[in-house]
Design a protein around this motif. Structure first.
Motif, short mmCIF file in Angstrom:
data_model
loop_
_atom_site.label_atom_id
_atom_site.label_comp_id
_atom_site.label_asym_id
_atom_site.label_seq_id
_atom_site.Cartn_x
_atom_site.Cartn_y
_atom_site.Cartn_z
N LEU A 250 -9.89 24.51 -17.61
CA LEU A 250 -9.76 25.33 -16.40
C LEU A 250 -9.75 24.49 -15.13
CD1 LEU A 250 -12.29 28.25 -17.20
CD2 LEU A 250 -9.82 28.15 -17.68
N ASP A 251 -10.12 23.22 -15.26
CA ASP A 251 -10.27 22.33 -14.11
C ASP A 251 -9.22 21.23 -14.19
OD1 ASP A 251 -13.29 23.22 -13.26
OD2 ASP A 251 -13.05 23.15 -15.43
N TYR A 252 -8.57 20.97 -13.06
CA TYR A 252 -7.45 20.02 -13.05
C TYR A 252 -7.50 19.16 -11.80
CZ TYR A 252 -5.55 23.51 -16.29
OH TYR A 252 -5.38 24.40 -17.32
N ILE A 253 -6.89 17.98 -11.92
CA ILE A 253 -6.52 17.18 -10.76
C ILE A 253 -5.00 17.02 -10.83
CG2 ILE A 253 -6.74 14.97 -9.56
CD1 ILE A 253 -9.49 14.64 -10.85
N PHE A 254 -4.33 17.74 -9.97
CA PHE A 254 -2.86 17.66 -9.88
C PHE A 254 -2.49 16.67 -8.78
CE2 PHE A 254 -3.52 22.20 -11.20
CZ PHE A 254 -2.88 22.14 -12.43
N PHE A 255 -1.27 16.12 -8.87
CA PHE A 255 -0.81 15.25 -7.78
C PHE A 255 0.69 15.40 -7.58
CE2 PHE A 255 -0.40 12.68 -11.58
CZ PHE A 255 0.72 11.89 -11.39
N SER A 256 1.09 15.28 -6.32
CA SER A 256 2.49 15.36 -5.92
C SER A 256 2.90 14.07 -5.24
CB SER A 256 2.71 16.53 -4.95
OG SER A 256 3.93 16.39 -4.24
N ASN A 257 4.05 13.52 -5.62
CA ASN A 257 4.55 12.29 -5.03
C ASN A 257 5.50 12.52 -3.86
OD1 ASN A 257 3.45 9.89 -6.24
ND2 ASN A 257 4.37 10.56 -8.17
N VAL A 258 5.65 13.78 -3.43
CA VAL A 258 6.49 14.05 -2.27
C VAL A 258 5.78 13.55 -1.01
CG1 VAL A 258 7.56 15.85 -0.86
CG2 VAL A 258 7.57 16.05 -3.35
N GLY A 259 6.49 12.77 -0.21
CA GLY A 259 5.92 12.21 1.02
C GLY A 259 6.83 11.13 1.55
N ARG A 260 6.51 10.65 2.75
CA ARG A 260 7.37 9.65 3.40
C ARG A 260 7.29 8.27 2.75
NH1 ARG A 260 5.02 11.66 8.43
NH2 ARG A 260 3.69 9.82 8.28
N ALA A 261 6.10 7.90 2.28
CA ALA A 261 5.90 6.53 1.79
C ALA A 261 6.73 6.26 0.54
CB ALA A 261 4.42 6.30 1.49
N THR A 262 7.32 5.06 0.48
CA THR A 262 8.17 4.68 -0.66
C THR A 262 7.33 4.08 -1.78
OG1 THR A 262 8.61 2.55 0.40
CG2 THR A 262 10.21 4.33 0.77
N THR A 263 6.37 4.85 -2.25
CA THR A 263 5.51 4.49 -3.37
C THR A 263 5.38 5.71 -4.26
OG1 THR A 263 3.56 5.19 -2.13
CG2 THR A 263 4.15 2.84 -2.00
N HIS A 264 4.73 5.54 -5.40
CA HIS A 264 4.41 6.73 -6.19
C HIS A 264 3.07 6.57 -6.88
CE1 HIS A 264 6.17 4.32 -9.49
NE2 HIS A 264 5.46 5.08 -10.31
N LEU A 265 2.37 7.70 -7.02
CA LEU A 265 1.10 7.71 -7.71
C LEU A 265 1.33 7.76 -9.21
CD1 LEU A 265 -0.87 10.31 -5.55
CD2 LEU A 265 -1.33 7.85 -5.70
N ARG A 266 0.47 7.05 -9.94
CA ARG A 266 0.49 7.10 -11.40
C ARG A 266 -0.93 7.27 -11.90
NH1 ARG A 266 -0.06 3.54 -15.84
NH2 ARG A 266 -0.55 1.78 -14.44
N ALA A 267 -1.15 8.30 -12.71
CA ALA A 267 -2.45 8.50 -13.34
C ALA A 267 -2.48 7.67 -14.62
CB ALA A 267 -2.66 9.98 -13.66
#
Length: 361
Positions: A250-267
């Motif tokens: 029932l509990d989550y950590i979601f992430f979105s890579n939409v944004g200005r910076a030319t990087t991306h998050l990786r779990a």
């Protein structure tokens, strides 16, 4: 003349060497910056047992090493429990406690510079049942809290959104997800990390809607290879504080890579934690801890993938419109119309939601 020529040659060689050394020095770090995020429902309603003891154990675990940079808590309801958390963690974390001003239960703790905070009550917090009427009597409500923060060693800010959705009504939860989406559509400049107790499990319509419409990834799912293993749960039947007879996430950590910076998050690593002991759990929920890296290259959206997602999103929006259209309580009709407007944008391939949808990474 010869000595002057020799001087220029020597100087040129020296500058070339310095330039080469500088290039070597500024070469990209092969280990990208990383941070840790923790989510936990602390189970602090008035009827919950052993609150003080459980909160002490929770604080002790959160202060142990390795520590997480970001902590999102839910169900920290009363001043005494807020004081316990703040007194135990204020030497390590900057703390935002909107739950002191309103009975919303969420608080955020960060080893980061909190540049801006905002809190928004959900427009619909009740479907009119007897439990909701009791919550309204005590002014208990659901909301979402957003912090814009920067962390040492990472050259961009992030939005951290902390929330807790309605416990029993799917229709109410769907309106609350629309509220989250509407905030995001006005704030697309930074990557988003969204965590909390969503009261919708891994097979639910709500989780599918969040991932499809907000364009987010399920961080724990990505760390376990794309399929949840059997028996993995944050709300588990064997927990003596729990109310359900089967296991659920029932509990989550979601992430979105939409944004200005030319990087991306990786779990890249995740775990279920903050369990306590079998006979003395820390909450009716278990915690969720995920490690993220900030990778240097941005992933580009692929047109064929966008169109496959569009088909899925239109199906989900149709289901949402049907569910909301059946509700008689005031306010749900307005949300059914909002959902229809989102669907029209995707179908016509225009509008702010469509633009955001097509930029999902």
């Amino acid at each position: 003349m010869l000595s002057m020529k020799k001087f220029f040659v020597t100087t040129s060689l020296l500058l070339t060497s310095v330039s080469a050394l500088a290039e070597m020095y500024w070469q990209a770090d092969p280990n990208p910056p990383h941070f840790c995020m923790q989510n936990f429902n602390a189970y602090g309603p008035i009827y919950a047992s052993r609150k003080e003891e459980r909160t002490d154990f929770m604080v002790a675990e959160l202060t142990g090493k390795p520590r997480c940079d970001i902590i999102h808590l839910q169900e920290v309801w009363n001043d005494s429990q807020i004081n316990q958390v703040e007194n135990g963690l204020k030497s390590l974390y900057t703390i935002s406690s909107p739950n002191r001003q309103e009975k919303i239960g969420v608080m955020s703790l960060m080893m980061a510079d909190m540049k801006k905070t905002e809190t928004h009550d959900f427009n619909i917090n009740s479907d009119g049942n007897i439990l909701d009427r009791g919550r309204e009597m005590f002014n208990v409500k659901k909301a979402f809290h957003v912090v814009q923060a920067s962390m040492y060693g990472i050259d961009e800010d992030f939005y951290f959104m902390n929330t807790h959705l309605h416990p029993t009504s799917q229709a109410v939860r769907l309106t609350q997800i629309v509220d989250l989406l509407q905030w995001r559509l006005q704030n697309t400049d930074l990557k988003l990390l969204l965590s909390g107790d969503f009261n919708g499990d891994e097979h639910s319509l709500e989780r599918s809607v969040i991932m499809s419409l907000l364009g987010v990834h399920d961080s724990l799912l990505e760390t376990v290879g794309g399929t949840y293993p059997k028996g993995l749960c944050t709300y588990c039947a064997g927990n003596p504080l729990g109310w359900l007879l089967s296991d659920h996430i029932l509990d989550y950590i979601f992430f979105s890579n939409v944004g200005r910076a030319t990087t991306h998050l990786r779990a890249y690593d995740g775990e279920i934690n903050l369990r306590g002991t079998p006979r003395k759990p820390l909450s009716d929920h278990f915690g969720l801890r995920v490690q993220f890296s900030v990778e240097p290259a941005q992933v580009q959206p692929v047109r064929s993938v966008i169109e496959d997602r569009r088909v899925e999103a239109l199906s989900l929006l149709t289901q949402m419109e049907t569910i909301l259209g059946k509700e008689k309580k005031k306010g749900f009709v307005e949300y059914a119309m909002k959902v229809r407007a989102l669907k029209n944008q995707l179908q016509n391939r225009q509008g702010d939601f469509n633009q955001y949808f097509e930029s999902y990474l």
